[in-house]
Design a protein around this motif. Structure first.
Motif, PDB file in Angstrom:
ATOM      1  N   THR A  20       0.819  -1.212   0.000  1.00  0.00           N
ATOM      2  CA  THR A  20       0.000   0.000   0.000  1.00  0.00           C
ATOM      3  C   THR A  20       0.852   1.261   0.000  1.00  0.00           C
ATOM      4  O   THR A  20       0.380   2.321  -0.420  1.00  0.00           O
ATOM      5  CB  THR A  20      -0.938   0.004   1.221  1.00  0.00           C
ATOM      6  N   LEU A  21       2.103   1.173   0.468  1.00  0.00           N
ATOM      7  CA  LEU A  21       2.998   2.330   0.387  1.00  0.00           C
ATOM      8  C   LEU A  21       3.288   2.672  -1.065  1.00  0.00           C
ATOM      9  O   LEU A  21       3.235   3.842  -1.469  1.00  0.00           O
ATOM     10  CB  LEU A  21       4.292   2.031   1.141  1.00  0.00           C
ATOM     11  N   THR A  22       3.575   1.650  -1.875  1.00  0.00           N
ATOM     12  CA  THR A  22       3.807   1.863  -3.306  1.00  0.00           C
ATOM     13  C   THR A  22       2.532   2.368  -3.988  1.00  0.00           C
ATOM     14  O   THR A  22       2.580   3.276  -4.832  1.00  0.00           O
ATOM     15  CB  THR A  22       4.277   0.558  -3.962  1.00  0.00           C
ATOM     16  N   MET A  23       1.385   1.795  -3.639  1.00  0.00           N
ATOM     17  CA  MET A  23       0.115   2.265  -4.206  1.00  0.00           C
ATOM     18  C   MET A  23      -0.095   3.743  -3.902  1.00  0.00           C
ATOM     19  O   MET A  23      -0.518   4.515  -4.775  1.00  0.00           O
ATOM     20  CB  MET A  23      -1.049   1.465  -3.629  1.00  0.00           C
ATOM     21  N   SER A  24       0.184   4.143  -2.672  1.00  0.00           N
ATOM     22  CA  SER A  24      -0.028   5.530  -2.269  1.00  0.00           C
ATOM     23  C   SER A  24       0.884   6.476  -3.041  1.00  0.00           C
ATOM     24  O   SER A  24       0.459   7.548  -3.467  1.00  0.00           O
ATOM     25  CB  SER A  24       0.201   5.664  -0.762  1.00  0.00           C
ATOM     26  N   ARG A  25       2.146   6.078  -3.203  1.00  0.00           N
ATOM     27  CA  ARG A  25       3.088   6.947  -3.917  1.00  0.00           C
ATOM     28  C   ARG A  25       2.718   7.108  -5.383  1.00  0.00           C
ATOM     29  O   ARG A  25       3.015   8.125  -5.995  1.00  0.00           O
ATOM     30  CB  ARG A  25       4.506   6.388  -3.777  1.00  0.00           C
ATOM     31  N   ILE A  26       2.083   6.085  -5.961  1.00  0.00           N
ATOM     32  CA  ILE A  26       1.662   6.174  -7.359  1.00  0.00           C
ATOM     33  C   ILE A  26       0.318   6.880  -7.473  1.00  0.00           C
ATOM     34  O   ILE A  26       0.147   7.788  -8.288  1.00  0.00           O
ATOM     35  CB  ILE A  26       1.581   4.762  -7.980  1.00  0.00           C
ATOM     36  N   GLY A  27      -0.652   6.464  -6.674  1.00  0.00           N
ATOM     37  CA  GLY A  27      -2.011   6.980  -6.810  1.00  0.00           C
ATOM     38  C   GLY A  27      -2.243   8.334  -6.179  1.00  0.00           C
ATOM     39  O   GLY A  27      -3.065   9.116  -6.662  1.00  0.00           O
TER      40      GLY A  27
END
Length: 645
Positions: A134-141
């Motif tokens: 979810t950290l990667t998702m947050s940085r992208i989204g």
């Protein structure tokens, strides 16, 4: 349903029971949907740094561990139309059951999954695949946001729950204070010392917020940003292997350099005091400033952006002042700069690296953050290996920090470095036909651009000497969004020099300014711009000057990840070669020494994987890669020449 109500209605389980077994069994049969059937998990650990000693408090006993140890695990599992939150402390049946569940197949997610997987790996538990981050998702989204920690994200997801760390921080502060009063260091205590009643509430909210973020962002990752997200997730196993490998550090040489620099530092401090004519602490900016003013340096010479300062830029600008300052003042300022450079080398590099190497039998382990910036550039920490200084930087005598990173016995280190990748990426994105044509012809882009900007004359601007150097740094300053003020600050140019450079640059390459205007239009209409890989960057139109940096740096960051992943795949089932460190535009690899024929094949394979980057090859461009190697240390690398050449 409101997020807060969903949390209040969730089952909260802290011990093994019949309900817990039913929920675990239900998830085993309903765990295929990455959105609605995904299990979120989080580990509570003794520290955040690997290969660093910390204390584990377990049943009243203090146990020293060398890596972050998961003394507790929290889970958030969807159960029919409800949620179930679990907190399992080490030594309980529920803790063992949670570890067994994590090893089973099924959709899972964690915030900074790379860290949690690595923690559990060191504790002897291998988490099964299909793990979302979810950290990667947050940085992208949610790329507009400055911070992506769970606590910061909860501030806008559910403000009513955003203060859950306040109680935890207060309890931790009291525990640390009680230990420091008894003579223990601040690092003695950690979260494992906190009472279970406080920890479980904090841990449950952690896994709950992770599940909510996955619920909100995973559908976006599966549709709009699937390629970007998949590329970032595919990189995580490689990053973990890089972090576990580390680099060998020569502590004996580092200690010798530290002693030499300490002697030099003492001499420079005495020299500064002698030239100033008074005894004072030159390491203190507050005490140095009045001394410099008293010695005859004017306030306007030490003023930058309306603030009196003795930083490096102000002192270097003073040395370039015309007419030249008095020789004694020049000697004083140079002595201060030399003293600071030596102090930086000793306190920021040699001393802490020696301590780290001592903990781990001469190995320096570091952390790689694969998408830690808005442009998804990889960054490092604990320590940041990307900032290890070059041999020519620092004070006039240079430095040997890189010389302390040596090859393992029987291995060589190889250095593969892209040439002008950022500039060619900018040329493609901006539609500069000349830059693409010069690159295909094998020309030196900085030389060709310099002739177009300044003609045949050799120019000097600020502390940059020669047309090529001026053109190179002005080009990168333009890409990074620096204006006249940036050129003045970074390269000590006078206002007229900086303005003239930028004006000439824009006249020579009007397509660059045209690209900036197109970015402004896209930001106003769509709210975002895209790089060559299709990754979106949401930037406010008022900050449109940052758009060039975003798309260029983002393209280069994704190219580095693509190349590193391809090279790693080519190393499959080969135990004699390892990627050691991905830098901004360079990849460092170590390989066991072998006959020259096989070495040539290895170097060619790595170069091809870096030259043939998809977004450039699709436009008919093959990147240039320079190869170097060393059999001794990082400082003594030399160009690699294939035997067949």
């Amino acid at each position: 349903m409101h997020v807060l109500q969903l949390y209040h209605d969730a089952h909260k389980i802290t011990h093994a029971c019949a309900l817990q077994r039913r929920i675990f069994s239900h998830w085993r049969h309903h765990c295929d949907d990455p959105v609605y059937e995904c299990m979120a998990f989080d580990t509570e650990t003794t520290s955040l740094q690997f290969h660093t000693p910390s204390n584990l408090k377990h049943k009243g006993n203090i146990i020293v561990v060398n890596n972050p140890f998961p003394f507790g695990i929290s889970l958030c599992i969807p159960y029919k139309d409800e949620l179930a939150l679990f907190w399992a402390r080490m030594g309980t049946y529920l803790y063992d059951a949670a570890l067994e569940l994590l090893q089973e197949e099924g959709e899972k997610c964690a915030h900074n999954a790379r860290y949690d997987i690595r923690v559990l790996h060191h504790a002897g538990t291998e988490v099964a695949p299909n793990i979302g981050c979810t950290l990667t998702m947050s940085r992208i989204g949610w790329d507009r946001r400055e911070h992506h920690s769970l606590q910061r994200l909860s501030e806008f997801i559910c403000p009513e729950m955003s203060d859950w760390e306040v109680e935890l921080t207060a309890v931790m502060r009291n525990i640390r204070a009680s230990h420091t009063r008894r003579g223990f260091p601040k690092s003695y205590s950690n979260y494992s010392f906190i009472p279970d009643k406080t920890t479980r509430k904090y841990a449950m909210i952690d896994s709950f917020m992770c599940w909510i973020i996955n619920l909100k962002l995973r559908p976006v990752m599966l549709k709009e940003d699937c390629v970007t997200y998949d590329r970032e997730i595919a990189l995580l196993p490689l990053v973990r292997r890089i972090e576990e490998r580390g680099m060998l550090f020569d502590t004996r040489r580092a200690r010798k350099e530290l002693r030499r620099l300490d002697t030099k530092l003492t001499a420079e401090i005495s020299k500064v005091q002698r030239l100033a004519g008074t005894e004072f602490n030159p390491n203190s900016p507050a005490k140095l400033l009045p001394v410099l003013l008293e010695c005859g340096i004017l306030k306007k010479d030490l003023t930058i952006e309306g603030t009196l300062t003795t930083n490096k830029k102000a002192l270097e600008r003073f040395l370039r002042k015309q007419p030249a300052p008095r020789p004694k003042l020049q000697k004083l300022v140079r002595a201060v700069l030399t003293m600071r450079s030596i102090r930086t080398l000793t306190t920021r590099y040699y001393a802490p690296l020696i301590v780290r190497a001592r903990w781990n039998n001469g190995i320096i382990y570091y952390t790689i953050n694969p998408a830690d910036t808005k442009t998804s550039r990889m960054t490092g920490s604990n320590p940041n290996m990307q900032f290890v200084p070059r041999p020519t930087s620092g004070y006039e005598g240079g430095n040997h920090v890189r010389g302390c990173f040596k090859c393992r016995a029987g291995y060589r280190m190889y250095f593969f470095d892209w040439s002008v990748m950022e500039l060619i990426a900018f040329g493609i994105i901006a539609g500069s036909i000349n830059i693409i044509k010069w690159f295909k012809a094998g020309e030196d882009l900085h030389v060709k651009m310099g002739k177009r900007i300044f003609g045949s004359q050799d120019v000097t601007r600020g502390n940059l000497v020669g047309t090529r150097e001026v053109t190179k740094h002005v080009s990168y300053a333009y890409i990074f969004g620096a204006g006249v003020g940036g050129l003045m600050r970074d390269f000590l140019m006078l206002p007229d020099e900086a303005a003239d450079c930028l004006e000439r640059y824009k006249e020579a390459f009007p397509e660059f300014e045209g690209f900036k205007n197109r970015c402004k239009h896209e930001l106003r209409v769509d709210g975002y711009i895209t790089d060559l890989y299709g990754k979106r960057y949401h930037i406010t139109p008022q900050l449109a000057y940052l758009s060039v940096n975003a798309v260029v740096q983002g393209t280069c960051a994704s190219a580095l990840k693509e190349a590193a992943t391809k090279i790693d795949e080519s190393f499959e089932n080969c135990e004699d070669r390892h990627i050691l460190l991905p830098l901004h535009d360079e990849i460092i690899i170590e390989r066991r020494i072998s006959p020259s024929f096989w070495e040539d094949l290895f170097v060619d394979c790595c170069k091809i994987n870096m030259e043939e980057i998809s977004v450039f090859m699709s436009r008919g461009l093959r990147l240039r890669v320079d190869a170097e190697y060393t059999t001794t240390n990082w400082e003594e690398k030399e160009p690699y020449i294939c035997m067949k050449n």
